[in-house]
Scaffold this motif. Sequence first.
Motif, mmCIF file in Angstrom:
data_model
loop_
_atom_site.group_PDB
_atom_site.id
_atom_site.type_symbol
_atom_site.label_atom_id
_atom_site.label_comp_id
_atom_site.label_asym_id
_atom_site.label_seq_id
_atom_site.Cartn_x
_atom_site.Cartn_y
_atom_site.Cartn_z
ATOM 1 N N VAL A 51 2.463 -6.412 9.298
ATOM 2 C CA VAL A 51 2.570 -5.280 8.375
ATOM 3 C C VAL A 51 3.798 -4.462 8.727
ATOM 4 O O VAL A 51 4.007 -4.092 9.883
ATOM 5 N N GLY A 52 4.623 -4.218 7.736
ATOM 6 C CA GLY A 52 5.795 -3.364 7.901
ATOM 7 C C GLY A 52 5.530 -2.037 7.230
ATOM 8 O O GLY A 52 5.233 -1.993 6.044
ATOM 9 N N ARG A 53 5.619 -0.962 7.995
ATOM 10 C CA ARG A 53 5.373 0.384 7.470
ATOM 11 C C ARG A 53 6.712 1.112 7.381
ATOM 12 O O ARG A 53 7.308 1.451 8.395
ATOM 13 N N ARG B 271 0.844 -1.190 0.000
ATOM 14 C CA ARG B 271 0.000 0.000 0.000
ATOM 15 C C ARG B 271 0.880 1.241 0.000
ATOM 16 O O ARG B 271 1.740 1.400 0.861
ATOM 17 N N CYS C 30 8.606 -3.235 11.772
ATOM 18 C CA CYS C 30 7.564 -3.511 12.766
ATOM 19 C C CYS C 30 8.226 -3.900 14.101
ATOM 20 O O CYS C 30 9.379 -4.318 14.143
ATOM 21 N N CYS D 222 12.372 -5.095 8.018
ATOM 22 C CA CYS D 222 11.004 -4.729 8.394
ATOM 23 C C CYS D 222 11.035 -3.927 9.701
ATOM 24 O O CYS D 222 11.609 -4.378 10.703
ATOM 25 N N ASP E 106 2.130 -5.839 3.622
ATOM 26 C CA ASP E 106 1.438 -6.880 4.390
ATOM 27 C C ASP E 106 2.174 -8.166 4.051
ATOM 28 O O ASP E 106 2.030 -8.720 2.966
ATOM 29 N N ALA F 171 4.538 6.963 3.520
ATOM 30 C CA ALA F 171 5.086 5.626 3.791
ATOM 31 C C ALA F 171 4.695 4.652 2.683
ATOM 32 O O ALA F 171 3.851 4.942 1.838
ATOM 33 N N GLU G 177 3.560 0.554 2.881
ATOM 34 C CA GLU G 177 3.249 -0.539 3.807
ATOM 35 C C GLU G 177 3.247 -1.869 3.074
ATOM 36 O O GLU G 177 2.746 -1.972 1.952
#
Length: 109
Positions: free
Chosen positions: A28-30, A12, A101, A99, A21, A17, A19
Amino acid sequence: MVAGPVMPRGIRRLDDAVEFDWDGEGHVGRFAARALRLACPCAACVDEMTNRPLLDAAAVPMDVRPVAIDLVGAYGLRVHWSDGHATGIYTFQALRAQCPCSACEAARG
C-alpha cells in the motif's frame, strides 16, 4: 520504471491522503494529500515544454484535501481538491514509480 500492470487493486480517499493498494497483498502506498496536490502534472501546474513547476506552493493550503476521485480509463485518476483544482491526471504508472512506501523508497535507493 515499474514492470507489469500498474492498475491498483484499490484506491482509498482519506482527508489527508490517497492510498493505493497496488497488489492486494499488503503493498500500500499512502500519498500525503498536500504532496500529491503539489505534484499535479496538469499544464497549469507544470510547463508542458520544460517540465518546470508553475504552481506556487504557497498558494496551496496546508490542509488541502481530496474531496473526490475519478478514474480516467484504466491508466490514471483525477483528484478533485478542496482548493478547487481538478484538472490533473495522475497516471498509475507515475504514481507507482513514486510510491512512498518504505519498500519502494528503499528500492529506489
